[in-house]
Enzyme design. Structure first.
Site, PDB file in Angstrom:
ATOM      1  N   GLY A  70     -31.426  38.269  34.727  1.00 30.62           N
ATOM      2  CA  GLY A  70     -30.792  39.156  35.709  1.00 30.62           C
ATOM      3  C   GLY A  70     -31.746  39.532  36.842  1.00 30.62           C
ATOM      4  N   GLU A  77     -33.312  17.951  58.773  1.00 27.65           N
ATOM      5  CA  GLU A  77     -33.941  16.616  58.906  1.00 27.65           C
ATOM      6  C   GLU A  77     -33.235  15.554  58.061  1.00 27.65           C
ATOM      7  OE1 GLU A  77     -37.920  16.026  59.818  1.00 27.65           O
ATOM      8  OE2 GLU A  77     -38.275  18.100  60.410  1.00 27.65           O
ATOM      9  N   ARG A 120     -42.556  38.209  29.781  1.00 32.57           N
ATOM     10  CA  ARG A 120     -41.260  38.763  29.372  1.00 32.57           C
ATOM     11  C   ARG A 120     -41.028  38.537  27.874  1.00 32.57           C
ATOM     12  NH1 ARG A 120     -37.001  42.193  30.354  1.00 32.57           N
ATOM     13  NH2 ARG A 120     -35.026  41.233  29.772  1.00 32.57           N
ATOM     14  N   ALA A 177     -21.864  16.941  66.153  1.00 26.07           N
ATOM     15  CA  ALA A 177     -22.625  15.721  65.824  1.00 26.07           C
ATOM     16  C   ALA A 177     -23.906  16.107  65.101  1.00 26.07           C
ATOM     17  CB  ALA A 177     -22.944  14.932  67.097  1.00 26.07           C
ATOM     18  N   GLU A 230     -25.832  18.584  67.403  1.00 26.19           N
ATOM     19  CA  GLU A 230     -24.837  19.280  68.235  1.00 26.19           C
ATOM     20  C   GLU A 230     -23.757  19.864  67.323  1.00 26.19           C
ATOM     21  OE1 GLU A 230     -23.340  16.637  71.228  1.00 26.19           O
ATOM     22  OE2 GLU A 230     -25.348  16.286  72.050  1.00 26.19           O
TER      23      GLU A 230
HETATM   24  N1  CAA Z   1     -36.374   3.022  62.419  1.00 22.40           N
HETATM   25  C1  CAA Z   1     -36.103   2.225  63.467  1.00 22.40           C
HETATM   26  N2  CAA Z   1     -34.824   1.837  63.775  1.00 22.40           N
HETATM   27  C2  CAA Z   1     -33.830   2.284  62.979  1.00 22.40           C
HETATM   28  C3  CAA Z   1     -34.064   3.114  61.879  1.00 22.40           C
HETATM   29  C4  CAA Z   1     -35.403   3.485  61.598  1.00 22.40           C
HETATM   30  N3  CAA Z   1     -35.699   4.279  60.570  1.00 22.40           N
HETATM   31  N4  CAA Z   1     -32.896   3.430  61.284  1.00 22.40           N
HETATM   32  C5  CAA Z   1     -31.938   2.792  61.993  1.00 22.40           C
HETATM   33  N5  CAA Z   1     -32.510   2.094  63.010  1.00 22.40           N
HETATM   34  C6  CAA Z   1     -31.856   1.249  63.997  1.00 22.40           C
HETATM   35  C7  CAA Z   1     -31.054   0.161  63.296  1.00 22.40           C
HETATM   36  O1  CAA Z   1     -31.863  -0.980  63.037  1.00 22.40           O
HETATM   37  C8  CAA Z   1     -29.967  -0.145  64.312  1.00 22.40           C
HETATM   38  O2  CAA Z   1     -30.533  -0.970  65.305  1.00 22.40           O
HETATM   39  P1  CAA Z   1     -29.684  -1.987  66.224  1.00 22.40           P
HETATM   40  O3  CAA Z   1     -29.248  -1.208  67.405  1.00 22.40           O
HETATM   41  O4  CAA Z   1     -30.657  -3.018  66.595  1.00 22.40           O
HETATM   42  O5  CAA Z   1     -28.544  -2.480  65.406  1.00 22.40           O
HETATM   43  C9  CAA Z   1     -29.715   1.223  64.926  1.00 22.40           C
HETATM   44  O6  CAA Z   1     -30.885   2.004  64.710  1.00 22.40           O
HETATM   45  C10 CAA Z   1     -28.501   1.944  64.374  1.00 22.40           C
HETATM   46  O7  CAA Z   1     -28.706   2.144  62.994  1.00 22.40           O
HETATM   47  P2  CAA Z   1     -27.513   2.505  61.990  1.00 22.40           P
HETATM   48  O8  CAA Z   1     -26.442   1.468  62.143  1.00 22.40           O
HETATM   49  O9  CAA Z   1     -28.095   2.695  60.638  1.00 22.40           O
HETATM   50  O10 CAA Z   1     -26.968   3.879  62.600  1.00 22.40           O
HETATM   51  P3  CAA Z   1     -25.877   4.906  62.073  1.00 22.40           P
HETATM   52  O11 CAA Z   1     -25.092   5.402  63.215  1.00 22.40           O
HETATM   53  O12 CAA Z   1     -25.121   4.311  60.913  1.00 22.40           O
HETATM   54  O13 CAA Z   1     -26.736   6.169  61.576  1.00 22.40           O
HETATM   55  C11 CAA Z   1     -28.029   7.491  60.061  1.00 22.40           C
HETATM   56  C12 CAA Z   1     -27.699   6.085  60.617  1.00 22.40           C
HETATM   57  C13 CAA Z   1     -29.099   7.250  59.018  1.00 22.40           C
HETATM   58  C14 CAA Z   1     -26.821   8.143  59.406  1.00 22.40           C
HETATM   59  C15 CAA Z   1     -28.574   8.374  61.193  1.00 22.40           C
HETATM   60  O14 CAA Z   1     -27.576   8.724  62.099  1.00 22.40           O
HETATM   61  C16 CAA Z   1     -29.253   9.636  60.660  1.00 22.40           C
HETATM   62  O15 CAA Z   1     -30.419   9.616  60.259  1.00 22.40           O
HETATM   63  N6  CAA Z   1     -28.527  10.783  60.646  1.00 22.40           N
HETATM   64  C17 CAA Z   1     -29.123  12.061  60.233  1.00 22.40           C
HETATM   65  C18 CAA Z   1     -29.664  12.786  61.426  1.00 22.40           C
HETATM   66  C19 CAA Z   1     -30.642  13.855  61.043  1.00 22.40           C
HETATM   67  O16 CAA Z   1     -31.506  13.681  60.203  1.00 22.40           O
HETATM   68  N7  CAA Z   1     -30.553  14.986  61.730  1.00 22.40           N
HETATM   69  C20 CAA Z   1     -31.481  16.055  61.548  1.00 22.40           C
HETATM   70  C21 CAA Z   1     -31.759  16.706  62.868  1.00 22.40           C
HETATM   71  S1  CAA Z   1     -33.377  17.353  63.059  1.00 22.40           S
HETATM   72  C22 CAA Z   1     -33.443  18.792  62.191  1.00 22.40           C
HETATM   73  O17 CAA Z   1     -32.699  19.015  61.311  1.00 22.40           O
HETATM   74  C23 CAA Z   1     -34.590  19.679  62.481  1.00 22.40           C
HETATM   75  C24 CAA Z   1     -34.303  21.074  62.900  1.00 22.40           C
HETATM   76  O18 CAA Z   1     -34.956  21.581  63.809  1.00 22.40           O
HETATM   77  C25 CAA Z   1     -33.352  21.869  62.144  1.00 22.40           C
END
Ligand code: CAA
Length: 391
Positions: A340, A363, A268, A130, A127
């Site tokens: 260049g 991602e 080159r 976010a 978002e």
């Molecule tokens: N598998 C399963 N569970 C997982 C996990 C995984 N890989 N990673 C975390 N969890 C679980 C944790 O165990 C935890 O579980 P509980 O609720 O039981 O405690 C929960 O998820 C929360 O985990 P975190 O405390 O690690 O969460 P966080 O808020 O600190 O966030 C983060 C972690 C890695 C920063 C995550 O938010 C993240 O990956 N952010 C990046 C998002 C991203 O990649 N966005 C890309 C969008 S898609 C795109 O770009 C494609 C397009 O089309 C352009």
């Protein structure tokens, strides 16, 4: 014993993807980049030859390929053009949450839609406020009878303008942080779904990136993917599965940049000899080659773990981080080898430098991959392993 040998089927798929990239993608890649052309013709052809929806199991009409094969295909298509490869691969990202958690009916209906016709789907997580912080999302879904009503806006959505359905993440409990997010499938044709803004991008200009808004969109409760409030984990498990493919794509751009730089350095002539004879250039070429090998091995490892039904969170972040950063470095160094001319649009590496940048962003940025790696090595936690292969 570690065996890096590909199966005959994997070799055939790699060759198929390479041929397709060479004959159908490369010849238009620079032109489509220039005009930001939507590669509709290439999508239809790739769908026909079986280079899309690669992980959709056979029961839903797909080939049910393993993740290593998927990464091999991504590398080759991206070698042709990573913008076009992104358009071809986005169904995989949209469909992965369904493979992780959706009901049989949802998989039949929505994955079946992608395999019956060359249709598209998009993954709607990010978002405007976010991106890396997934829990900070504002899009919400409120249960009303047997429906959910979704409101919010998602940005940077790959294939957003052309998708027939979207996997959408929304807050179902606004006070529960990451434990209050759910995942839904939303049909494009529903009232209140609008495609707002198509982005004009630096690179990967043949891919479509749009903002999608949801205004009082009513969806049947059956379109909830998995359980309510379990969407965050579904998103994380999705990204574990798709990051090996993105690492493969980064390796494909790097391989293309390396080949252009290697060949140019032999043609080159400066100071009376091809510049490949100068050690300054040789060391750059050598570093490129080493980084590509390392990127490829990390990519294969992260995909192979998935194929063995093992958790690959750490491996996929290693692969995505290293391959993406290496890709940017290699593309920039290829530009340096061209001197260049590397700055001129008429020469091929300028596009690769622009395309490479997104690999460090989408991602999960390289910083988010480091964050995942740091957490995994400093305070590893037990998370359930995914189902093997195509599940
Ligand atoms: N598998 C399963 N569970 C997982 C996990 C995984 N890989 N990673 C975390 N969890 C679980 C944790 O165990 C935890 O579980 P509980 O609720 O039981 O405690 C929960 O998820 C929360 O985990 P975190 O405390 O690690 O969460 P966080 O808020 O600190 O966030 C983060 C972690 C890695 C920063 C995550 O938010 C993240 O990956 N952010 C990046 C998002 C991203 O990649 N966005 C890309 C969008 S898609 C795109 O770009 C494609 C397009 O089309 C352009």
């Amino acid at each position: 014993m570690v065996d890096f040998t590909l199966t005959d089927e994997q070799k055939d798929l790699r060759e198929l993807a390479h041929d397709f990239a060479e004959k159908d993608i490369r010849k238009v890649a620079w032109e489509y980049d220039k005009d930001s052309t939507w590669p509709d013709d290439i999508i239809k052809k790739a769908w026909e030859v079986g280079l899309m929806n690669t992980h959709v199991p056979e029961e839903y009409g797909g080939p049910g390929l393993d993740y290593l094969s998927g990464a091999l295909i991504e590398e080759e298509l991206s070698w042709g053009c990573s913008g076009i490869a992104t358009s071809l691969g986005a169904n995989g990202l949209a469909g992965a949450p369904l493979l992780v958690a959706a009901s049989e009916e949802t998989k039949q209906k929505y994955l079946g839609m992608l395999t019956e016709e060359p249709k598209l789907a998009s993954f709607c997580l990010t978002e405007p406020d976010a991106g890396s912080d997934v829990s900070g999302m504002r899009t919400n879904a409120v249960k009303k009878g047997d429906k959910y009503v979704i409101n919010g806006s998602k940005c940077f959505i790959t294939n957003g303008s052309y998708a027939d359905w979207y996997t959408v993440y929304a807050k179902t409990d606004k006070d529960a942080g990451h434990r209050g997010i759910s995942c839904f499938v939303v049909d494009r044709e529903l009232d209140g779904v609008t495609v707002d803004k198509k982005e004009d991008k630096l690179g990967q200009r043949a891919s479509n990136t749009a903002t999608i808004s949801f205004n009082d969109v009513e969806i049947p409760e059956a379109n909830l993917v998995g359980e309510e409030n379990k969407g965050f984990k579904i998103a994380m498990m999705t990204l574990d599965r798709t990051r090996p493919g993105v690492a493969g794509m980064a390796t494909g751009i790097a391989q293309a940049a390396f080949e252009f730089a290697r060949d140019y350095s032999k043609e080159r002539v400066q100071f009376g000899v091809p510049i490949a004879m100068h050690q300054a250039i040789q060391f750059m070429i050598a570093d490129m080659a080493t980084k590509i090998e390392a990127s490829r091995l990390l990519t294969w490892q992260s995909a192979a773990l998935l194929d063995q039904g093992k958790r690959n969170t750490l491996a996929s972040s290693h692969a995505k981080r290293f391959a993406a950063d290496s890709c940017m470095e290699i593309a920039t160094d290829a530009g340096q080898v061209y001197g260049g001319y590397g700055f001129i649009k008429e020469y091929p590496v300028e596009k690769l430098m622009r395309d490479a940048k997104i690999m460090q962003l989408y991602e999960g940025t390289s910083q988010i991959q480091r964050l995942v790696i740091a957490r995994e090595v400093l305070m590893p936690r037990q998370v359930e392993a995914p189902e093997p292969a195509t599940a």
